[in-house]
Scaffold this motif. Structure first.
Motif, short mmCIF file in Angstrom:
data_model
loop_
_atom_site.label_atom_id
_atom_site.label_comp_id
_atom_site.label_asym_id
_atom_site.label_seq_id
_atom_site.Cartn_x
_atom_site.Cartn_y
_atom_site.Cartn_z
N ILE A 37 7.27 6.35 4.68
CA ILE A 37 7.21 7.81 4.81
C ILE A 37 8.60 8.41 4.59
N ASP A 55 0.84 11.68 10.55
CA ASP A 55 0.67 11.40 9.13
C ASP A 55 1.81 12.02 8.32
N ARG A 56 1.89 11.59 7.09
CA ARG A 56 2.97 11.99 6.19
C ARG A 56 3.06 13.52 6.09
N GLN A 57 1.90 14.16 5.94
CA GLN A 57 1.90 15.62 5.77
C GLN A 57 2.42 16.33 7.02
N THR A 74 6.39 2.16 -1.21
CA THR A 74 5.17 1.51 -0.70
C THR A 74 5.55 0.71 0.54
N ARG A 75 4.52 0.32 1.30
CA ARG A 75 4.76 -0.42 2.54
C ARG A 75 5.55 -1.69 2.27
N ASP A 84 0.84 -1.21 0.00
CA ASP A 84 0.00 0.00 0.00
C ASP A 84 0.87 1.26 0.00
N ASP A 85 0.25 2.39 -0.36
CA ASP A 85 0.90 3.68 -0.14
C ASP A 85 0.85 3.96 1.35
N GLY A 86 1.94 4.42 1.90
CA GLY A 86 1.97 4.67 3.34
C GLY A 86 1.44 6.05 3.67
N SER A 87 0.69 6.16 4.78
CA SER A 87 0.22 7.49 5.17
C SER A 87 0.68 7.92 6.55
N SER A 88 1.10 6.99 7.40
CA SER A 88 1.46 7.36 8.78
C SER A 88 2.67 6.60 9.29
N ASN A 111 9.57 7.32 0.83
CA ASN A 111 8.58 7.52 -0.21
C ASN A 111 8.38 6.28 -1.06
#
Ligand code: CMP
Length: 137
Positions: free
Chosen positions: A96, A118-120, A101-102, A60-64, A99
């Motif tokens: 993160i 989170d990433r942001q 994927t998991r 998956d794309d990582g977000s946190s 950059n």
């Protein structure tokens, strides 16, 4: 403005210690400046998940990025067990920081309590500190 979107979440002295120690012991995060470690810690928020939940799915794309506070999680890759993670440990940092994927799946072996950023939020902290430094020259 992306730079205004960071929020501090209050936490107990015990949780603050656990998070800081976890960040400082992580091979990929321990070189981050002390002030940034503190800001990341301040911005982490808490979440709980039940036993059996998938926290992170490989690919998956990582977000946190997470710090485990209570319970146990298992790390698997391609269906093979890599390790069990105990409280006071960072996980989910690779997607993160790099950059990508998991790199593995993380599953809750018990009910768990986590801290997350989170990433942001993470990128804002890293960028804001860089800009503050720049403006000092
Ligand atoms: P990430 O790739 O973002 O998501 C899966 C996480 O599992 C990864 O970050 C690491 O935190 C963790 N992980 C991946 N491989 C290993 C490993 N060999 N041992 C321990 N933890 C791992």
């Amino acid at each position: 403005n992306q730079l205004t979107h960071i929020t501090n979440y209050s936490k107990s002295e015990e949780s603050r210690h656990l998070i800081q120690k976890a960040l400082l012991e992580n091979d990929f995060m321990k070189h981050i400046e002390g002030s940034q470690i503190l800001t990341i810690m301040d911005c982490m928020y808490t979440t709980t998940l039940a036993k059996g939940c998938c926290v992170i799915q490989e690919g998956d794309d990582g977000s946190s990025v997470y710090v485990l506070e209570e319970g146990l999680v298992e790390v698997t890759k391609g269906g093979h067990k890599l390790c069990t993670i105990e409280p006071g440990t960072v996980f989910g940092e690779l997607a993160i920081l790099y950059n990508c994927t998991r790199t593995a799946t993380v599953t809750a072996l018990t009910d768990i309590k986590l801290w997350a950023i989170d990433r942001q939020g993470y990128q804002t902290i890293m960028m804001r500190t860089g800009l503050l430094k720049h403006s000092n020259y």
